[in-house]
Design an enzyme around this catalytic site. Structure first.
Site, mmCIF file in Angstrom:
data_model
loop_
_atom_site.group_PDB
_atom_site.id
_atom_site.type_symbol
_atom_site.label_atom_id
_atom_site.label_comp_id
_atom_site.label_asym_id
_atom_site.label_seq_id
_atom_site.Cartn_x
_atom_site.Cartn_y
_atom_site.Cartn_z
ATOM 1 N N SER A 58 0.818 -1.216 0.000
ATOM 2 C CA SER A 58 0.000 0.000 0.000
ATOM 3 C C SER A 58 0.846 1.257 0.000
ATOM 4 O O SER A 58 0.308 2.357 -0.156
ATOM 5 C CB SER A 58 -0.835 0.052 1.279
ATOM 6 N N HIS B 283 -1.122 -2.884 -7.159
ATOM 7 C CA HIS B 283 -1.853 -2.508 -5.947
ATOM 8 C C HIS B 283 -3.377 -2.544 -6.149
ATOM 9 O O HIS B 283 -3.947 -1.651 -6.776
ATOM 10 C CB HIS B 283 -1.398 -1.095 -5.513
ATOM 11 N N GLU C 193 -3.714 0.110 -8.995
ATOM 12 C CA GLU C 193 -2.605 1.045 -9.223
ATOM 13 C C GLU C 193 -1.402 0.238 -9.694
ATOM 14 O O GLU C 193 -1.058 -0.764 -9.055
ATOM 15 C CB GLU C 193 -2.217 1.752 -7.923
ATOM 16 N N ASN D 26 -3.517 6.056 -1.501
ATOM 17 C CA ASN D 26 -3.258 6.155 -0.056
ATOM 18 C C ASN D 26 -2.581 7.467 0.345
ATOM 19 O O ASN D 26 -2.669 7.874 1.503
ATOM 20 C CB ASN D 26 -2.448 4.959 0.431
#
Ligand SMILES: CC(=O)CC(=O)SCCNC(=O)CCNC(=O)[C@H](O)C(C)(C)COP(=O)(O)OP(=O)(O)OC[C@H]1O[C@@H](n2cnc3c(N)ncnc32)[C@H](O)[C@@H]1OP(=O)(O)O
Ligand SMILES: NC(=O)C1=CN([C@@H]2O[C@H](COP(=O)(O)OP(=O)(O)OC[C@H]3O[C@@H](n4cnc5c(N)ncnc54)[C@H](OP(=O)(O)O)[C@@H]3O)[C@@H](O)[C@H]2O)C=CC1
Length: 291
Positions: free
Chosen positions: A119, A140, A152, A190
């Site tokens: 992450s 991701h 991602e 994130n």
């Protein structure tokens, strides 16, 4: 190189979701965890989520059965050496991930693409500890994997174009959409989402609102499907704290300082839904706020 088989390391909430969508898309999946119990739980969860997709007519019963038949499990990490693409989805700790790559790399085929579902952690740094920085990248997924349409893709400094394109083709085959992110702490989603969750923790710590009012405010006032504290419990408070630490250490700005209340919940082992207690207590019929 055409990718036909996928190895998944870590059978937690992300690992089981990744195995699920890969198997539905037709890939042979080999799922690994250090715990046999985690593997059994993951297979039961995949089965339950596939059943739900059948009952909601998202997939046919035959497709569910074919997907289940494509998933095998192993407690021996080096068995993943036979696969074409490995996605590491173990706990968000750099030393855990490095150890996994160190053990796995000698058994990999030279052409296998190695990826991490991290992450937040630097892809370039993870890649540099392996024998194949050119064939290494960030892959991701978002949680819950079977529902969320984004992946991602993060290239490290050495990742080659062929590796990126092979991963992009996998995302296409999954029917998901890729967003390319540069390799900076916590990437795109994130970098933006986690400071909001951390701010919700400060809002709680300072008594501006309680757990329920903060979540209600953001659901009804900003149209978020989950409130930030409910979402933190869903992601895992250990993972949220790990991401904040990577942002804080990597960018050096005090605006990323992890909220001490978030740290306290993690110290208590109250990690959210996965341990049945976090900002809410999930041990009864309905979630009950803990503050
Ligand atoms: C931390 C990171 O590194 C990155 C991240 O992942 S950040 C987290 C990103 N994720 C989010 O922000 C999720 C926010 N929450 C949501 O979008 C929604 O609350 C939710 C999709 C999770 C649930 O939606 P809901 O409307 O409350 O519940 P529900 O109606 O039961 O479910 C909606 C759909 O999701 C499915 N679903 C829900 N949870 C699921 C799960 N764990 N696995 C599989 N399917 C699931 C349901 O079957 C349902 O499917 P259909 O629409 O096909 O019928
Ligand atoms: N939670 C989320 O919303 C998201 C998480 N991620 C990322 O995905 C990764 C996994 O997160 P998540 O699934 O939530 O975490 P979980 O805690 O649910 O699962 C992690 C799993 O990895 C296992 N594990 C730990 N060490 C090893 C090892 N050496 N070899 C194999 N398995 C191991 C753990 O076992 P044990 O429990 O026995 O330690 C556990 O079963 C993290 O990098 C996280 O940042 C990415 C997107 C979203």
């Amino acid at each position: 190189m055409e990718i036909k088989s996928v190895g998944v390391v870590g059978a937690g909430q992300m690992g089981n979701g990744i195995a699920h969508v890969m198997a539905v898309a037709g890939y042979d999946v080999l799922l690994n965890d250090i715990s046999g119990e985690a593997l059994e739980k993951a297979v039961a969860t995949i089965r339950k989520n596939l059943d739900r997709q059948v009952s909601r007519e998202k997939i046919a019963a035959e497709d569910r059965d074919a997907a289940m038949a494509r998933i095998r499990t192993t407690e021996t990490l080096t068995d993943l050496g036979e696969t074409d693409l490995v996605i590491e989805a173990a706990t968000e700790r750099e030393e855990v991930k490095n150890k996994i790559f160190e053990t796995l790399v000698p058994s990999l085929k030279p052409e296998t693409i190695l990826t991490s579902n991290t992450s937040s952690i630097s892809i370039t740094r993870l890649a540099s500890k392996t024998d194949r920085p050119e064939r290494f990248m960030g892959f991701h997924f978002m949680n819950p994997v079977p529902v969320m349409s984004l992946v991602e893709l993060i290239r490290g400094i050495a990742t080659d174009q062929e590796t990126y394109e092979a991963c992009l083709a996998v995302v296409d085959k999954l029917g998901k959409t890729a967003a390319s992110a540069e390799d900076f702490p916590a990437f795109i989603v994130n970098r933006i989402l986690m400071p909001m969750i951390n701010e919700a923790c400060y809002t709680l710590l300072e008594g501006v609102g309680n757990v329920r009012s903060i979540d209600e405010a953001m659901k009804l006032g900003a149209n978020h499907p989950m409130g930030p504290l409910e979402l933190a419990d869903f992601i895992g408070l250990d993972t949220c704290l790990a991401i904040m630490n990577v942002l804080h250490d990597g960018l050096g700005d005090t605006k990323y300082r992890p909220c001490p209340l978030l740290s306290k919940y993690v110290e208590a082992g109250w990690l959210g839904r996965k341990t049945k207690r976090g900002f809410y207590d999930y041990r009864g019929d309905e979630p009950v706020p803990t503050r």
